[in-house]
Design a protein around this motif. Structure first.
Motif, short mmCIF file in Angstrom:
data_model
loop_
_atom_site.label_atom_id
_atom_site.label_comp_id
_atom_site.label_asym_id
_atom_site.label_seq_id
_atom_site.Cartn_x
_atom_site.Cartn_y
_atom_site.Cartn_z
N THR A 1 0.83 -1.20 0.00
CA THR A 1 0.00 0.00 0.00
C THR A 1 0.86 1.25 0.00
OG1 THR A 1 -1.74 -1.17 1.20
CG2 THR A 1 -1.81 1.24 1.27
N TYR A 2 0.53 2.17 -0.90
CA TYR A 2 1.21 3.47 -1.00
C TYR A 2 0.17 4.54 -0.69
CZ TYR A 2 4.57 0.68 -3.61
OH TYR A 2 5.48 -0.29 -3.97
N GLU A 3 0.50 5.46 0.19
CA GLU A 3 -0.40 6.57 0.48
C GLU A 3 -0.04 7.73 -0.44
OE1 GLU A 3 -0.68 7.57 4.59
OE2 GLU A 3 -1.78 5.74 5.04
N ILE A 4 -1.06 8.27 -1.09
CA ILE A 4 -0.88 9.34 -2.07
C ILE A 4 -1.91 10.43 -1.76
CG2 ILE A 4 -0.95 9.93 -4.53
CD1 ILE A 4 -0.37 6.96 -5.10
N CYS B 1 3.88 3.98 -8.76
CA CYS B 1 3.95 2.90 -9.75
C CYS B 1 5.41 2.58 -10.09
CB CYS B 1 3.19 3.28 -11.01
SG CYS B 1 1.40 3.29 -10.83
N GLU B 2 6.19 3.61 -10.29
CA GLU B 2 7.60 3.42 -10.63
C GLU B 2 8.34 2.76 -9.46
OE1 GLU B 2 10.44 5.93 -13.62
OE2 GLU B 2 9.12 7.04 -12.30
N THR B 3 8.05 3.20 -8.24
CA THR B 3 8.66 2.61 -7.05
C THR B 3 8.31 1.13 -6.95
OG1 THR B 3 8.58 4.71 -5.86
CG2 THR B 3 8.73 2.73 -4.51
N ALA B 4 7.11 0.76 -7.35
CA ALA B 4 6.65 -0.63 -7.29
C ALA B 4 7.25 -1.50 -8.40
CB ALA B 4 5.13 -0.67 -7.37
N CYS C 1 3.83 1.96 -19.49
CA CYS C 1 3.40 1.90 -18.09
C CYS C 1 1.95 1.47 -17.91
CB CYS C 1 3.63 3.25 -17.42
SG CYS C 1 2.67 4.58 -18.17
N GLN C 2 1.44 0.66 -18.84
CA GLN C 2 0.04 0.22 -18.74
C GLN C 2 -0.18 -0.58 -17.46
OE1 GLN C 2 -1.68 -1.69 -22.16
NE2 GLN C 2 -3.35 -2.53 -20.97
N ILE C 3 -1.25 -0.24 -16.77
CA ILE C 3 -1.65 -0.94 -15.55
C ILE C 3 -3.08 -1.44 -15.70
CG2 ILE C 3 -0.08 0.28 -14.00
CD1 ILE C 3 -2.43 2.12 -13.23
#
Length: 84
Positions: free
Chosen positions: A10-13, A23-26, A40-42
């Motif tokens: 989980t990332y808090e934004i 996303c890049e960090t992940a 960067c398609q998700i």
């Protein structure tokens, strides 16, 4: 603060912010960062209603509400779960 979940992390934004950095960090691959290449398609698994509407770049790449570009998405609020 909104929550973005990528691969069970989980990332808090802040509400209304781009999700690109998380996303890049992940480990989601990025290239152009401008919505042109599609690298960067998700896939939005849950919470697509908490992401901004598709923009012009995503529409040109034939994206839909659950297939988006990590570099173009803003999390509005709530929780969003994605994979890539």
């Amino acid at each position: 603060m909104a929550k973005l979940i990528i691969d069970n992390i989980t990332y808090e934004i802040p509400d209304g912010e781009l999700i690109a950095e998380a996303c890049e960090t992940a480990g989601i691959p990025f290239s152009c960062n401008s919505g042109v290449c599609g690298t960067c398609q998700i896939n939005i698994l849950e919470g697509e209603e908490n992401i901004n509407e598709l923009n012009r770049e995503e529409k040109e790449l034939a994206m839909d509400r659950t297939h988006r570009l990590g570099c173009q998405c803003k999390i509005l609020s709530g929780t969003v779960k994605v994979t890539y």
